[in-house]
Design a protein around this motif. Structure first.
Motif, PDB file in Angstrom:
ATOM      1  N   GLN A 234      -1.414  13.145   4.425  1.00 28.59           N
ATOM      2  CA  GLN A 234      -2.056  12.061   3.676  1.00 28.59           C
ATOM      3  C   GLN A 234      -1.662  12.078   2.211  1.00 28.59           C
ATOM      4  OE1 GLN A 234      -4.067   9.762   5.071  1.00 28.59           O
ATOM      5  NE2 GLN A 234      -3.730  10.732   7.048  1.00 28.59           N
ATOM      6  N   SER A 235      -1.409  13.287   1.692  1.00 24.48           N
ATOM      7  CA  SER A 235      -1.106  13.373   0.264  1.00 24.48           C
ATOM      8  C   SER A 235       0.103  14.267   0.031  1.00 24.48           C
ATOM      9  CB  SER A 235      -2.334  13.870  -0.500  1.00 24.48           C
ATOM     10  OG  SER A 235      -2.781  15.092   0.053  1.00 24.48           O
ATOM     11  N   LYS A 236       0.521  14.327  -1.213  1.00 25.34           N
ATOM     12  CA  LYS A 236       1.787  14.983  -1.556  1.00 25.34           C
ATOM     13  C   LYS A 236       1.687  16.504  -1.509  1.00 25.34           C
ATOM     14  CE  LYS A 236       3.413  10.949  -3.998  1.00 25.34           C
ATOM     15  NZ  LYS A 236       3.946  10.362  -5.237  1.00 25.34           N
ATOM     16  N   LEU A 237       2.845  17.160  -1.680  1.00 22.86           N
ATOM     17  CA  LEU A 237       2.880  18.613  -1.526  1.00 22.86           C
ATOM     18  C   LEU A 237       2.017  19.328  -2.567  1.00 22.86           C
ATOM     19  CD1 LEU A 237       4.022  21.091  -0.068  1.00 22.86           C
ATOM     20  CD2 LEU A 237       6.135  20.842  -1.392  1.00 22.86           C
ATOM     21  N   PHE A 238       1.995  18.800  -3.778  1.00 20.99           N
ATOM     22  CA  PHE A 238       1.223  19.478  -4.831  1.00 20.99           C
ATOM     23  C   PHE A 238       0.257  18.557  -5.569  1.00 20.99           C
ATOM     24  CE2 PHE A 238       5.294  21.892  -4.665  1.00 20.99           C
ATOM     25  CZ  PHE A 238       4.778  23.074  -4.152  1.00 20.99           C
ATOM     26  N   SER A 239       0.020  17.355  -5.041  1.00 23.76           N
ATOM     27  CA  SER A 239      -0.934  16.472  -5.707  1.00 23.76           C
ATOM     28  C   SER A 239      -1.687  15.667  -4.660  1.00 23.76           C
ATOM     29  CB  SER A 239      -0.222  15.516  -6.668  1.00 23.76           C
ATOM     30  OG  SER A 239       0.227  14.358  -5.980  1.00 23.76           O
ATOM     31  N   GLY A 240      -2.734  14.978  -5.095  1.00 20.35           N
ATOM     32  CA  GLY A 240      -3.562  14.217  -4.164  1.00 20.35           C
ATOM     33  C   GLY A 240      -3.100  12.781  -3.988  1.00 20.35           C
ATOM     34  N   ALA A 241      -1.952  12.410  -4.598  1.00 21.06           N
ATOM     35  CA  ALA A 241      -1.498  11.022  -4.492  1.00 21.06           C
ATOM     36  C   ALA A 241      -1.119  10.690  -3.045  1.00 21.06           C
ATOM     37  CB  ALA A 241      -0.301  10.793  -5.416  1.00 21.06           C
ATOM     38  N   ALA A 242      -1.266   9.410  -2.693  1.00 24.17           N
ATOM     39  CA  ALA A 242      -0.994   8.966  -1.323  1.00 24.17           C
ATOM     40  C   ALA A 242       0.508   8.909  -1.044  1.00 24.17           C
ATOM     41  CB  ALA A 242      -1.608   7.587  -1.098  1.00 24.17           C
ATOM     42  N   THR A 243       0.852   8.864   0.241  1.00 25.07           N
ATOM     43  CA  THR A 243       2.260   8.934   0.652  1.00 25.07           C
ATOM     44  C   THR A 243       2.681   7.752   1.518  1.00 25.07           C
ATOM     45  OG1 THR A 243       1.591  10.214   2.574  1.00 25.07           O
ATOM     46  CG2 THR A 243       2.269  11.475   0.653  1.00 25.07           C
ATOM     47  N   THR A 244       1.831   6.722   1.587  1.00 25.93           N
ATOM     48  CA  THR A 244       2.115   5.587   2.466  1.00 25.93           C
ATOM     49  C   THR A 244       3.470   4.950   2.137  1.00 25.93           C
ATOM     50  OG1 THR A 244      -0.240   5.174   2.245  1.00 25.93           O
ATOM     51  CG2 THR A 244       1.047   3.516   3.438  1.00 25.93           C
ATOM     52  N   PHE A 245       4.251   4.688   3.188  1.00 25.26           N
ATOM     53  CA  PHE A 245       5.563   4.082   2.974  1.00 25.26           C
ATOM     54  C   PHE A 245       5.423   2.607   2.615  1.00 25.26           C
ATOM     55  CE2 PHE A 245       9.223   1.665   4.460  1.00 25.26           C
ATOM     56  CZ  PHE A 245      10.240   2.313   3.797  1.00 25.26           C
ATOM     57  N   GLY A 246       6.280   2.157   1.706  1.00 25.85           N
ATOM     58  CA  GLY A 246       6.352   0.728   1.416  1.00 25.85           C
ATOM     59  C   GLY A 246       5.325   0.226   0.407  1.00 25.85           C
ATOM     60  N   ALA A 247       4.619   1.141  -0.262  1.00 24.08           N
ATOM     61  CA  ALA A 247       3.626   0.710  -1.253  1.00 24.08           C
ATOM     62  C   ALA A 247       4.343   0.140  -2.483  1.00 24.08           C
ATOM     63  CB  ALA A 247       2.737   1.875  -1.645  1.00 24.08           C
ATOM     64  N   GLU A 248       3.617  -0.638  -3.249  1.00 20.44           N
ATOM     65  CA  GLU A 248       4.086  -1.186  -4.525  1.00 20.44           C
ATOM     66  C   GLU A 248       4.719  -0.052  -5.362  1.00 20.44           C
ATOM     67  OE1 GLU A 248       4.255  -4.452  -7.070  1.00 20.44           O
ATOM     68  OE2 GLU A 248       3.936  -4.299  -4.897  1.00 20.44           O
ATOM     69  N   PRO A 249       5.902  -0.259  -5.949  1.00 22.97           N
ATOM     70  CA  PRO A 249       6.537   0.825  -6.716  1.00 22.97           C
ATOM     71  C   PRO A 249       5.592   1.437  -7.750  1.00 22.97           C
ATOM     72  CG  PRO A 249       8.052  -1.010  -6.503  1.00 22.97           C
ATOM     73  CD  PRO A 249       6.754  -1.449  -5.891  1.00 22.97           C
ATOM     74  N   ASN A 250       5.634   2.740  -7.857  1.00 24.14           N
ATOM     75  CA  ASN A 250       4.868   3.511  -8.846  1.00 24.14           C
ATOM     76  C   ASN A 250       3.349   3.342  -8.716  1.00 24.14           C
ATOM     77  OD1 ASN A 250       7.102   4.766 -10.202  1.00 24.14           O
ATOM     78  ND2 ASN A 250       7.621   2.713 -10.939  1.00 24.14           N
ATOM     79  N   SER A 251       2.885   2.994  -7.515  1.00 22.39           N
ATOM     80  CA  SER A 251       1.440   2.866  -7.321  1.00 22.39           C
ATOM     81  C   SER A 251       0.852   4.129  -6.699  1.00 22.39           C
ATOM     82  CB  SER A 251       1.136   1.656  -6.430  1.00 22.39           C
ATOM     83  OG  SER A 251       1.700   1.855  -5.151  1.00 22.39           O
ATOM     84  N   GLN A 252       1.698   5.089  -6.317  1.00 19.45           N
ATOM     85  CA  GLN A 252       1.204   6.318  -5.692  1.00 19.45           C
ATOM     86  C   GLN A 252       1.733   7.522  -6.461  1.00 19.45           C
ATOM     87  OE1 GLN A 252       0.744   4.564  -1.156  1.00 19.45           O
ATOM     88  NE2 GLN A 252       2.585   5.666  -1.602  1.00 19.45           N
ATOM     89  N   VAL A 253       1.412   7.518  -7.736  1.00 21.64           N
ATOM     90  CA  VAL A 253       1.957   8.549  -8.618  1.00 21.64           C
ATOM     91  C   VAL A 253       0.811   9.172  -9.408  1.00 21.64           C
ATOM     92  CG1 VAL A 253       3.654   9.035 -10.410  1.00 21.64           C
ATOM     93  CG2 VAL A 253       3.997   7.075  -8.887  1.00 21.64           C
ATOM     94  N   SER A 254       0.548  10.442  -9.175  1.00 21.33           N
ATOM     95  CA  SER A 254      -0.491  11.100  -9.960  1.00 21.33           C
ATOM     96  C   SER A 254       0.140  11.671 -11.223  1.00 21.33           C
ATOM     97  CB  SER A 254      -1.124  12.229  -9.146  1.00 21.33           C
ATOM     98  OG  SER A 254      -0.250  13.343  -9.149  1.00 21.33           O
ATOM     99  N   LEU A 255      -0.696  12.182 -12.100  1.00 23.43           N
ATOM    100  CA  LEU A 255      -0.171  12.773 -13.338  1.00 23.43           C
ATOM    101  C   LEU A 255       0.725  13.970 -13.015  1.00 23.43           C
ATOM    102  CD1 LEU A 255      -3.408  12.508 -15.516  1.00 23.43           C
ATOM    103  CD2 LEU A 255      -1.345  11.073 -15.641  1.00 23.43           C
ATOM    104  N   VAL A 256       0.431  14.647 -11.904  1.00 23.69           N
ATOM    105  CA  VAL A 256       1.277  15.778 -11.495  1.00 23.69           C
ATOM    106  C   VAL A 256       2.671  15.268 -11.100  1.00 23.69           C
ATOM    107  CG1 VAL A 256       1.579  17.631  -9.776  1.00 23.69           C
ATOM    108  CG2 VAL A 256      -0.687  17.163 -10.728  1.00 23.69           C
ATOM    109  N   ASP A 257       2.695  14.192 -10.304  1.00 23.89           N
ATOM    110  CA  ASP A 257       3.980  13.650  -9.839  1.00 23.89           C
ATOM    111  C   ASP A 257       4.792  13.080 -10.998  1.00 23.89           C
ATOM    112  OD1 ASP A 257       2.922  14.077  -7.240  1.00 23.89           O
ATOM    113  OD2 ASP A 257       1.932  12.123  -7.365  1.00 23.89           O
ATOM    114  N   ALA A 258       4.098  12.593 -12.009  1.00 25.54           N
ATOM    115  CA  ALA A 258       4.797  12.039 -13.170  1.00 25.54           C
ATOM    116  C   ALA A 258       5.133  13.148 -14.166  1.00 25.54           C
ATOM    117  CB  ALA A 258       3.940  10.970 -13.840  1.00 25.54           C
ATOM    118  N   ALA A 259       4.755  14.373 -13.838  1.00 28.52           N
ATOM    119  CA  ALA A 259       5.091  15.553 -14.649  1.00 28.52           C
ATOM    120  C   ALA A 259       4.557  15.458 -16.075  1.00 28.52           C
ATOM    121  CB  ALA A 259       6.605  15.783 -14.661  1.00 28.52           C
TER     122      ALA A 259
END
Ligand code: ADP
Ligand code: MG
Length: 496
Positions: free
Chosen positions: A36-61
């Motif tokens: 349901q979520s990424k390897l090191f963050s809680g952001a969602a992983t659904t395919f085909g979502a609006e660009p940059n809509s599933q990015v947590s602060l961890v994923d954005a580094a």
């Protein structure tokens, strides 16, 4: 890494001007972990979502953000390793692989170089011509995916979509045990099948959930391994086979022309069907790997591994054997029914409804009638308008003689169109099979009276005419007569 031969080579050869060449292939398959979520963050992983809509602060580094390991991804990697009969490492660790790219905001990828979570295993593969081989698995490690650079939306600028940034990947590294394009294709197909059974990756290659780096070298039969090239990110079974083929031919021509193969990273271009150089191959030291100081080593106990093992479903090889041995299904049908987890799931749901005695009938019906109908309707089995319970009901109507096989075909057509239950269709359209000898005898009598010449010929020994009488009787009965009863009554009537 030193490799030894697995010793069960196929006989595929590339014919060069100066003789035969053997292909050596090792694949690094990146499989996105179903989570349901990424390897090191809680952001969602659904395919085909609006660009940059599933990015947590961890994923954005963002500075100061700390990774937290997703336990589900660990569990899926361990389950996958167990399904491959692989060594499970009770202690593993994450390393930083440092490089710069616009779609990698961290400036490094968190991966597992030195201590992967899964060690050596094997995968049995069978090519279309029936050649079997066992491909060694070197390791499986967990790592983050990068974001995606989009270069073709604007004439002078590139875009970056970080939705994929931080998604969990399993990198499944094979030994260089593959010897032909067909084996490479069969290996990826078998791996995809297994991952889908295990449920650790959806295997959707066209969505990028599975892609392979294709390592290829060539050698004279009997010689040691040659220098390999690595063709990156090939995303379909067909392209992987093509990449092996064209890259091997390129290397053979190069060597025969007096050149040498350089170890490099290449790109496959599906449009031209060729590979081209992308960059010289980096070595591990170029990436300045070091243990990630933000993450503790991954450690688990026997109970966790036992739990993962217990959670595995029956795997394709075992399922296929059981269908043949316990259910008396033909080897061919068993292979077809277990090829994909969705098909096996559907078939077993049908069996739940019919019971084992109708297993062979159900196997035949699913692989011929249902597959045919679904193909015509252009839908996959997971979206079948005929639900397994309805399929079972239809098979039971045939099994108990309520309807004939030919009527069942008509009923199926209506089921596909309307989604109605078979019993309701049979009832509403009066399709019940007629076993009543009175009605059948009456039809036969009329046909015999109307075809005196043919009756004479039949009696004179032209037995092939029997089929004509069956056909006429069935026609007169609108296809609803019980074929067994028709045969019996016709024989009796014509003997008279
Ligand atoms: P890396 O790509 O990280 O340098 P490895 O040396 O472990 O890693 O090899 C990666 C892949 O290359 C493996 O799948 C392996 O089977 C394959 N490989 C290694 N040597 C050869 C070779 N001579 N020919 C073809 N494939 C090879
Ligand atoms: Mg590699």
């Amino acid at each position: 890494m030193t490799y030894t031969d697995n010793g069960n080579h196929g006989s595929y050869r590339v014919k060069g001007d100066t003789g035969d060449w053997e292909i050596v292939v090792g694949l690094e398959v990146h499989a996105q972990v179903t989570a349901q979520s990424k390897l090191f963050s809680g952001a969602a992983t659904t395919f085909g979502a609006e660009p940059n809509s599933q990015v947590s602060l961890v994923d954005a580094a963002m500075p100061g953000m700390l990774p937290v390991l997703n336990g589900e991804c660990v569990r899926q990697a361990v389950r996958t390793g167990l399904a491959l009969g692989a060594e499970i490492h009770r202690w593993s660790r994450f390393d930083r692989k440092n490089y710069f790219y616009a779609d990698l905001p961290q400036g490094y990828q968190i991966s597992q170089l030195y201590h992967p979570i899964v060690g050596e295993g094997t995968l049995d593969v069978e090519t279309d011509d029936g050649t079997r081989t066992t491909v060694g698995i070197e390791r499986i490690h967990l790592e983050q995916d990068a974001g995606k650079s989009v270069h073709d939306l604007h004439p002078t600028m590139s875009y970056v979509d970080l939705n994929r940034s931080g998604c969990a990947l399993m990198e499944i590294v094979s030994k260089p045990d593959i010897r032909s394009p067909a084996e490479a294709g069969a290996y990826v197909a078998a791996l995809r099948q297994l991952l889908r059974y295990v449920g650790s990756c959806d295997g959707n290659m066209d969505e990028g959930s599975m892609r392979a780096d294709v390592n290829v070298s060539v050698r004279r039969p009997g010689e040691g391994f040659g220098t390999r090239t690595e063709t990156k990110n090939v995303n379909s079974v067909r392209f992987i086979m093509q990449a092996v083929e064209v890259e091997a031919r390129r290397q053979v021509e190069l060597i025969e022309g007096g050149g040498t193969v350089v170890q490099e990273t290449r790109l496959f271009d599906p449009n031209s069907g060729t590979t081209r150089s992308m960059r010289s191959k980096e070595d591990a030291h170029d990436y300045r790997y070091f243990p990630d100081p933000d993450l503790l080593p991954v450690e688990f106990d026997e109970a966790f591994v036992a739990d993962c093992l217990a959670s595995l479903p029956e795997l394709p090889v075992a399922k296929r054997a059981r269908y043949v041995e316990a259910l008396d299904i033909s080897a061919y049908n068993a292979a077809v029914l277990t090829a994909d987890v969705e098909t096996a799931r559907y078939f077993e749901a049908v069996l739940d409804g019919t019971g084992a005695p109708l297993a062979t009938a159900a196997a035949n019906w699913v692989t011929s009638e249902l597959f045919g109908a679904l193909k015509k309707a252009g839908v996959g089995i997971e979206a079948s308008p005929v639900k397994p319970g309805q399929a079972a009901d239809l098979l039971k109507l045939v099994g108990d003689g309520s309807i004939s096989n030919s009527i069942a075909k008509q009923v199926l057509e209506v089921m596909v169109e309307t989604g109605e239950d078979p019993a309701a269709i049979v009832e509403a359209r009066g399709l019940q099979q007629v076993s009543d000898t009175g009605a059948i005898d009456a039809a036969i009598a009329a046909i015999i009276a109307a075809n005196a010449d043919k009756v004479d010929q039949y009696k004179a020994g032209k037995e092939a005419l029997f089929g004509f009488f069956v056909g006429q009787t069935m026609k007169a009965m609108a296809g609803k007569a019980n074929p067994g009863v028709v045969n019996e009554r016709l024989k009796a009537a014509l003997a008279g």
